[in-house]
Design an enzyme around this catalytic site. Structure first.
Site, PDB file in Angstrom:
ATOM      1  N   PHE A  41       7.035  -1.895 -12.237  1.00 21.52           N
ATOM      2  CA  PHE A  41       5.989  -2.564 -11.463  1.00 21.52           C
ATOM      3  C   PHE A  41       6.458  -3.955 -11.063  1.00 21.52           C
ATOM      4  O   PHE A  41       6.324  -4.918 -11.809  1.00 21.52           O
ATOM      5  CB  PHE A  41       4.692  -2.652 -12.280  1.00 21.52           C
ATOM      6  CG  PHE A  41       3.528  -3.203 -11.521  1.00 21.52           C
ATOM      7  CD1 PHE A  41       2.908  -2.450 -10.545  1.00 21.52           C
ATOM      8  CD2 PHE A  41       3.061  -4.483 -11.778  1.00 21.52           C
ATOM      9  CE1 PHE A  41       1.826  -2.956  -9.833  1.00 21.52           C
ATOM     10  CE2 PHE A  41       1.979  -4.991 -11.077  1.00 21.52           C
ATOM     11  CZ  PHE A  41       1.355  -4.228 -10.105  1.00 21.52           C
TER      12      PHE A  41
ATOM     13  N   THR B 102     -10.143 -13.133   1.787  1.00 19.00           N
ATOM     14  CA  THR B 102     -11.054 -12.055   1.374  1.00 19.00           C
ATOM     15  C   THR B 102     -10.561 -11.460   0.055  1.00 19.00           C
ATOM     16  O   THR B 102      -9.577 -11.910  -0.516  1.00 19.00           O
ATOM     17  CB  THR B 102     -11.098 -10.951   2.447  1.00 19.00           C
ATOM     18  OG1 THR B 102      -9.822 -10.280   2.463  1.00 19.00           O
ATOM     19  CG2 THR B 102     -11.402 -11.518   3.826  1.00 19.00           C
TER      20      THR B 102
ATOM     21  N   TRP C  97       0.820  -1.207   0.000  1.00 21.03           N
ATOM     22  CA  TRP C  97       0.000   0.000   0.000  1.00 21.03           C
ATOM     23  C   TRP C  97       0.861   1.267   0.000  1.00 21.03           C
ATOM     24  O   TRP C  97       0.510   2.259  -0.629  1.00 21.03           O
ATOM     25  CB  TRP C  97      -0.924  -0.011   1.226  1.00 21.03           C
ATOM     26  CG  TRP C  97      -1.894   1.104   1.285  1.00 21.03           C
ATOM     27  CD1 TRP C  97      -1.834   2.200   2.110  1.00 21.03           C
ATOM     28  CD2 TRP C  97      -3.066   1.262   0.487  1.00 21.03           C
ATOM     29  NE1 TRP C  97      -2.902   3.025   1.872  1.00 21.03           N
ATOM     30  CE2 TRP C  97      -3.680   2.463   0.886  1.00 21.03           C
ATOM     31  CE3 TRP C  97      -3.652   0.506  -0.516  1.00 21.03           C
ATOM     32  CZ2 TRP C  97      -4.858   2.931   0.298  1.00 21.03           C
ATOM     33  CZ3 TRP C  97      -4.824   0.963  -1.088  1.00 21.03           C
ATOM     34  CH2 TRP C  97      -5.416   2.160  -0.681  1.00 21.03           C
TER      35      TRP C  97
ATOM     36  N   HIS D 154      -9.339  -8.504  -0.190  1.00 21.66           N
ATOM     37  CA  HIS D 154      -8.424  -7.415   0.181  1.00 21.66           C
ATOM     38  C   HIS D 154      -7.274  -7.282  -0.814  1.00 21.66           C
ATOM     39  O   HIS D 154      -6.895  -6.179  -1.201  1.00 21.66           O
ATOM     40  CB  HIS D 154      -7.889  -7.676   1.595  1.00 21.66           C
ATOM     41  CG  HIS D 154      -6.940  -6.649   2.104  1.00 21.66           C
ATOM     42  ND1 HIS D 154      -7.359  -5.414   2.543  1.00 21.66           N
ATOM     43  CD2 HIS D 154      -5.594  -6.674   2.253  1.00 21.66           C
ATOM     44  CE1 HIS D 154      -6.297  -4.713   2.943  1.00 21.66           C
ATOM     45  NE2 HIS D 154      -5.220  -5.464   2.775  1.00 21.66           N
TER      46      HIS D 154
END
Length: 135
Positions: free
Chosen positions: A100, A73, A44, A75
């Site tokens: 990337f 999940t 993040w 996420h």
């Protein structure tokens, strides 16, 4: 100069990516001691650190490295999409190559294979891509 930002989360994977990127840059004439590396907590935070590096006039490109492994999940999907969009936007805004190197794997085994295993080292490949895009 080329900078690197690397996530510490999943460090058993990201440390290998970092080693590969540094080796590739060293072979291209960028001494390890002269490559600034910013460690961030997780994927993040990669885009913010990449922005800080790209803002430096002595930085010609940035290698962003991390590993997000699917859990129970969705996420991972949100993190992966947000980080990839932010890094692309940063590249287009700064006109500097932003590599990337965020692994987006379904399993730990897949990540291991992409961090120096039988699929190669995506840290090397990401550094190679940044080098190829230097103009």
């Amino acid at each position: 100069m080329i900078g690197i930002t690397v996530a510490q989360y999943n460090s058993n994977i990201t440390d290998r990516l970092l080693e590969g990127a540094l080796k590739t840059l060293s072979e291209a004439g960028y001494a390890k001691e002269l490559v600034p590396v910013i460690h961030v907590p997780g994927a993040w935070e990669l885009a913010l650190a990449a922005r800080r590096l790209a803002a430096r006039p002595d930085i010609r490109g940035v290698v962003a490295l991390g590993a997000v492994i699917r859990g129970e999940t969705t996420h991972d999907q949100h993190i992966n999409r947000a980080v990839s969009n932010a890094l692309m936007d940063l590249m287009m805004e700064t006109l500097k190559p932003i590599g990337f190197g965020l692994l987006t794997c379904n399993t730990l085994e897949q990540a291991i294979h992409r961090a120096g295993g039988n699929v190669g080292n995506k840290g090397c490949e990401t550094a190679e891509a940044v080098l190829a895009m230097l103009v």
